[in-house]
Design a protein around this motif. Structure first.
Motif, short mmCIF file in Angstrom:
data_model
loop_
_atom_site.label_atom_id
_atom_site.label_comp_id
_atom_site.label_asym_id
_atom_site.label_seq_id
_atom_site.Cartn_x
_atom_site.Cartn_y
_atom_site.Cartn_z
N ASP A 159 -7.61 1.54 4.97
CA ASP A 159 -9.29 2.14 4.02
C ASP A 159 -8.39 3.22 2.79
O ASP A 159 -9.48 4.01 2.78
CB ASP A 159 -9.90 2.71 5.12
N HIS A 162 -12.31 5.40 1.79
CA HIS A 162 -13.48 5.08 1.00
C HIS A 162 -14.74 5.10 1.54
O HIS A 162 -15.69 5.07 1.00
CB HIS A 162 -13.19 2.99 1.72
N CYS A 189 -7.38 -0.63 0.67
CA CYS A 189 -6.65 -0.86 1.65
C CYS A 189 -7.64 -1.05 2.16
O CYS A 189 -8.12 -0.41 3.22
CB CYS A 189 -5.48 -0.21 2.05
N PRO A 190 -7.32 -2.47 2.96
CA PRO A 190 -8.28 -2.81 4.58
C PRO A 190 -7.31 -2.97 4.93
O PRO A 190 -7.90 -2.41 7.35
CB PRO A 190 -8.35 -4.46 4.55
N CYS A 203 0.78 -1.55 0.16
CA CYS A 203 -0.02 -0.09 -0.12
C CYS A 203 0.84 0.85 -0.06
O CYS A 203 1.75 1.23 0.81
CB CYS A 203 -0.88 -0.32 1.43
N ASP A 259 -20.05 1.46 -2.71
CA ASP A 259 -19.69 -0.11 -2.82
C ASP A 259 -21.15 -0.84 -3.93
O ASP A 259 -21.62 0.06 -4.31
CB ASP A 259 -20.20 -1.10 -1.92
N GLU A 297 -6.79 -10.04 -0.60
CA GLU A 297 -7.53 -9.02 0.82
C GLU A 297 -7.69 -7.98 0.80
O GLU A 297 -8.12 -6.69 1.54
CB GLU A 297 -5.76 -9.13 1.90
N LEU A 298 -6.91 -7.69 -1.13
CA LEU A 298 -8.14 -6.26 -0.99
C LEU A 298 -9.26 -6.03 -1.20
O LEU A 298 -10.19 -6.74 -2.34
CB LEU A 298 -7.59 -4.96 -2.27
N GLU A 299 -10.32 -4.64 -0.48
CA GLU A 299 -11.63 -5.17 -1.00
C GLU A 299 -12.23 -3.98 -2.15
O GLU A 299 -11.89 -3.44 -2.69
CB GLU A 299 -12.29 -4.21 0.20
#
Length: 59
Positions: free
Chosen positions: A35, A53, A31-32, A6, A58, A17-19
């Protein structure tokens, strides 16, 4: 496995792992850890990107 770092918090992350999110019609990864948005699509030079975020809708 593909790993990225990141650019904001420097956490090493796996791609899984990324949303996923969208912002103004552009696909983004979040980035979890911190954010922040990691934009994955090209955006115009005039576009301003949010740093958190919460500003993202979403998909």
């Amino acid at each position: 496995m593909i790993r990225i770092v990141c650019p904001f918090c420097h956490a090493p992350l796996g791609a899984n792992e990324l949303e996923m999110a969208t912002f103004d019609g552009h696909a983004c990864l979040v980035c979890p850890v911190c954010d922040n948005l990691l934009v994955t699509e090209n955006t115009s030079a005039n576009a301003s990107l949010p740093s958190q975020h919460e500003d993202v809708v979403d998909a």
